[in-house]
Design an enzyme around this catalytic site. Structure first.
Site, PDB file in Angstrom:
ATOM      1  N   ARG A   1      -0.210  -9.539  13.171  1.00 21.48           N
ATOM      2  CA  ARG A   1      -0.725  -8.465  12.324  1.00 21.48           C
ATOM      3  C   ARG A   1      -1.638  -9.024  11.236  1.00 21.48           C
ATOM      4  O   ARG A   1      -2.644  -8.407  10.889  1.00 21.48           O
ATOM      5  CB  ARG A   1       0.437  -7.686  11.695  1.00 21.48           C
ATOM      6  CG  ARG A   1       1.182  -6.878  12.738  1.00 21.48           C
ATOM      7  CD  ARG A   1       2.436  -6.270  12.184  1.00 21.48           C
ATOM      8  NE  ARG A   1       2.181  -5.250  11.200  1.00 21.48           N
ATOM      9  CZ  ARG A   1       3.064  -4.873  10.272  1.00 21.48           C
ATOM     10  NH1 ARG A   1       4.236  -5.452  10.211  1.00 21.48           N
ATOM     11  NH2 ARG A   1       2.766  -3.922   9.438  1.00 21.48           N
TER      12      ARG A   1
ATOM     13  N   ARG B   1      11.490  -5.788   4.165  1.00 23.79           N
ATOM     14  CA  ARG B   1      11.126  -4.370   4.135  1.00 23.79           C
ATOM     15  C   ARG B   1      12.069  -3.533   4.996  1.00 23.79           C
ATOM     16  O   ARG B   1      12.425  -3.923   6.100  1.00 23.79           O
ATOM     17  CB  ARG B   1       9.683  -4.194   4.621  1.00 23.79           C
ATOM     18  CG  ARG B   1       9.267  -2.735   4.685  1.00 23.79           C
ATOM     19  CD  ARG B   1       7.806  -2.559   4.545  1.00 23.79           C
ATOM     20  NE  ARG B   1       7.074  -2.875   5.757  1.00 23.79           N
ATOM     21  CZ  ARG B   1       5.757  -2.723   5.862  1.00 23.79           C
ATOM     22  NH1 ARG B   1       5.049  -2.301   4.840  1.00 23.79           N
ATOM     23  NH2 ARG B   1       5.151  -3.035   6.984  1.00 23.79           N
TER      24      ARG B   1
ATOM     25  N   ARG C   1      -9.088   0.961   9.157  1.00 25.11           N
ATOM     26  CA  ARG C   1      -8.684  -0.429   9.375  1.00 25.11           C
ATOM     27  C   ARG C   1      -9.753  -1.197  10.142  1.00 25.11           C
ATOM     28  O   ARG C   1      -9.569  -2.399  10.388  1.00 25.11           O
ATOM     29  CB  ARG C   1      -7.390  -0.456  10.170  1.00 25.11           C
ATOM     30  CG  ARG C   1      -6.123  -0.680   9.342  1.00 25.11           C
ATOM     31  CD  ARG C   1      -4.976  -0.689  10.307  1.00 25.11           C
ATOM     32  NE  ARG C   1      -3.790  -1.345   9.867  1.00 25.11           N
ATOM     33  CZ  ARG C   1      -2.723  -0.704   9.382  1.00 25.11           C
ATOM     34  NH1 ARG C   1      -2.744   0.581   9.196  1.00 25.11           N
ATOM     35  NH2 ARG C   1      -1.642  -1.385   9.073  1.00 25.11           N
TER      36      ARG C   1
ATOM     37  N   LYS D   1       0.836  -1.223   0.000  1.00 21.60           N
ATOM     38  CA  LYS D   1       0.000   0.000   0.000  1.00 21.60           C
ATOM     39  C   LYS D   1       0.863   1.264   0.000  1.00 21.60           C
ATOM     40  O   LYS D   1       0.592   2.203  -0.729  1.00 21.60           O
ATOM     41  CB  LYS D   1      -0.896   0.057   1.254  1.00 21.60           C
ATOM     42  CG  LYS D   1      -1.906  -1.058   1.373  1.00 21.60           C
ATOM     43  CD  LYS D   1      -2.828  -0.813   2.565  1.00 21.60           C
ATOM     44  CE  LYS D   1      -2.145  -0.811   3.917  1.00 21.60           C
ATOM     45  NZ  LYS D   1      -1.603  -2.108   4.355  1.00 21.60           N
TER      46      LYS D   1
ATOM     47  N   ARG E   1      11.502  -2.306  10.682  1.00 22.86           N
ATOM     48  CA  ARG E   1      10.500  -2.045  11.724  1.00 22.86           C
ATOM     49  C   ARG E   1      10.413  -3.225  12.677  1.00 22.86           C
ATOM     50  O   ARG E   1      10.439  -4.377  12.247  1.00 22.86           O
ATOM     51  CB  ARG E   1       9.122  -1.811  11.077  1.00 22.86           C
ATOM     52  CG  ARG E   1       8.957  -0.420  10.551  1.00 22.86           C
ATOM     53  CD  ARG E   1       7.766  -0.288   9.659  1.00 22.86           C
ATOM     54  NE  ARG E   1       6.537  -0.869  10.189  1.00 22.86           N
ATOM     55  CZ  ARG E   1       5.355  -0.748   9.591  1.00 22.86           C
ATOM     56  NH1 ARG E   1       5.244  -0.064   8.469  1.00 22.86           N
ATOM     57  NH2 ARG E   1       4.284  -1.300  10.110  1.00 22.86           N
TER      58      ARG E   1
HETATM   59  P1  AMP Z   1       1.254   0.483   9.028  1.00 23.36           P
HETATM   60  O1  AMP Z   1       2.489   1.281   8.860  1.00 23.36           O
HETATM   61  O2  AMP Z   1       0.092   1.037   8.234  1.00 23.36           O
HETATM   62  O3  AMP Z   1       1.457  -0.993   8.798  1.00 23.36           O
HETATM   63  O4  AMP Z   1       0.826   0.640  10.565  1.00 23.36           O
HETATM   64  C1  AMP Z   1       1.674   0.183  11.610  1.00 23.36           C
HETATM   65  C2  AMP Z   1       0.869  -0.024  12.869  1.00 23.36           C
HETATM   66  O5  AMP Z   1       0.287   1.228  13.270  1.00 23.36           O
HETATM   67  C3  AMP Z   1      -0.302  -0.991  12.743  1.00 23.36           C
HETATM   68  O6  AMP Z   1       0.089  -2.339  12.882  1.00 23.36           O
HETATM   69  C4  AMP Z   1      -1.179  -0.515  13.889  1.00 23.36           C
HETATM   70  O7  AMP Z   1      -0.679  -0.952  15.132  1.00 23.36           O
HETATM   71  C5  AMP Z   1      -1.003   1.001  13.819  1.00 23.36           C
HETATM   72  N1  AMP Z   1      -2.014   1.616  12.923  1.00 23.36           N
HETATM   73  C6  AMP Z   1      -1.798   2.250  11.733  1.00 23.36           C
HETATM   74  N2  AMP Z   1      -2.946   2.667  11.193  1.00 23.36           N
HETATM   75  C7  AMP Z   1      -3.925   2.272  12.043  1.00 23.36           C
HETATM   76  C8  AMP Z   1      -5.346   2.365  12.026  1.00 23.36           C
HETATM   77  N3  AMP Z   1      -6.012   2.959  11.012  1.00 23.36           N
HETATM   78  N4  AMP Z   1      -6.023   1.843  13.072  1.00 23.36           N
HETATM   79  C9  AMP Z   1      -5.390   1.278  14.114  1.00 23.36           C
HETATM   80  N5  AMP Z   1      -4.069   1.113  14.189  1.00 23.36           N
HETATM   81  C10 AMP Z   1      -3.326   1.610  13.152  1.00 23.36           C
END
Ligand code: AMP
Length: 210
Positions: A167, A123, A88, A13, A156
């Site tokens: 996840r 990544r 999400r 994404k 990360r």
């Molecule tokens: P990402 O970089 O989008 O994979 O987000 C990393 C982490 O941030 C996720 O695994 C969640 O713990 C948190 N996170 C990001 N966006 C959201 C969201 N819309 N709702 C809840 N947690 C989020």
């Protein structure tokens, strides 16, 4: 155009959000990047979010809804935006509707679970500017260094194998139902994630026009 990018963690994404951002000149908004920045800056919100992120769980809805509400009110979103990683959960999608935000298209990037683990383990991210790379599929020009800002790239913590499974479970339980939610609104477009980034990008750009 107001866009949402859906997909499992590691589906690509963020990369596709960057490509659309360049093509349409609209900002890509990643709640994950905003939260990681808050953690790096040691803010109260960052402290609250850290334990959820490290455990591969979702941050509470009210926190991310607050972030998005504030971000979408900024001037640069007037001509459109790309949401990467939000919503999400169904309550987050409902909150967008309640804010009166009109979504034109939802692009769901589909990658089978088996491929996710290897994608996430390769990544690398830049914590300074948010750019993402992959050791195999999207390597930076100089190994370990961000092409955009020269910062050292890191892996990360939540991309480590032990957290990836959590996840993915969270994604299937809480995020996947959004496909139905937007399908019913008639704005869902599915893109099959390809091995090569440029092939996925070609399909994503097509989904912008269909
Ligand atoms: P990402 O970089 O989008 O994979 O987000 C990393 C982490 O941030 C996720 O695994 C969640 O713990 C948190 N996170 C990001 N966006 C959201 C969201 N819309 N709702 C809840 N947690 C989020």
């Amino acid at each position: 155009m107001n866009l949402i990018l859906l997909g499992a963690p590691g589906a690509g994404k963020g990369t596709q959000a960057e490509k659309i951002c360049e093509k349409l000149s609209i900002p890509a908004i990643s709640t994950g990047n905003i939260l990681r920045e808050a953690i790096a800056n040691g803010t109260e919100m960052g402290l609250k979010a850290k334990s959820f992120i490290d455990a591969g769980k979702l941050v509470p809805d009210e926190v991310v809804i607050g972030i998005i509400n504030e971000r979408l009110n900024k001037d640069d979103c007037r001509n459109g935006f790309i949401l990467d990683g939000f919503p999400r959960t169904i309550p987050q999608a409902e909150a967008l509707d309640e804010m009166g935000v009109q979504i034109d298209r939802v692009i769901d990037i589909e990658v089978p679970d088996e491929k996710i683990a290897s994608r996430l383990s390769g990544r690398r991210v830049c914590l300074k500017c948010g750019a993402t790379y992959h050791t195999e599929f999207k390597a930076p020009v100089t190994e370990g260094i961000c092409d955009v800002c020269g910062e050292k790239l890191v892996q990360r913590k939540d991309d480590m194998p032990e957290t990836v499974l959590d996840r993915l479970n969270t994604y299937h339980e809480q995020t996947e139902p959004l496909k139905d939610y937007y399908e019913k609104k008639g704005i869902l477009h599915i893109v099959e994630g390809q091995e090569k980034v440029e092939d996925t990008t070609a399909l994503t750009f097509k989904a912008l026009e269909d």
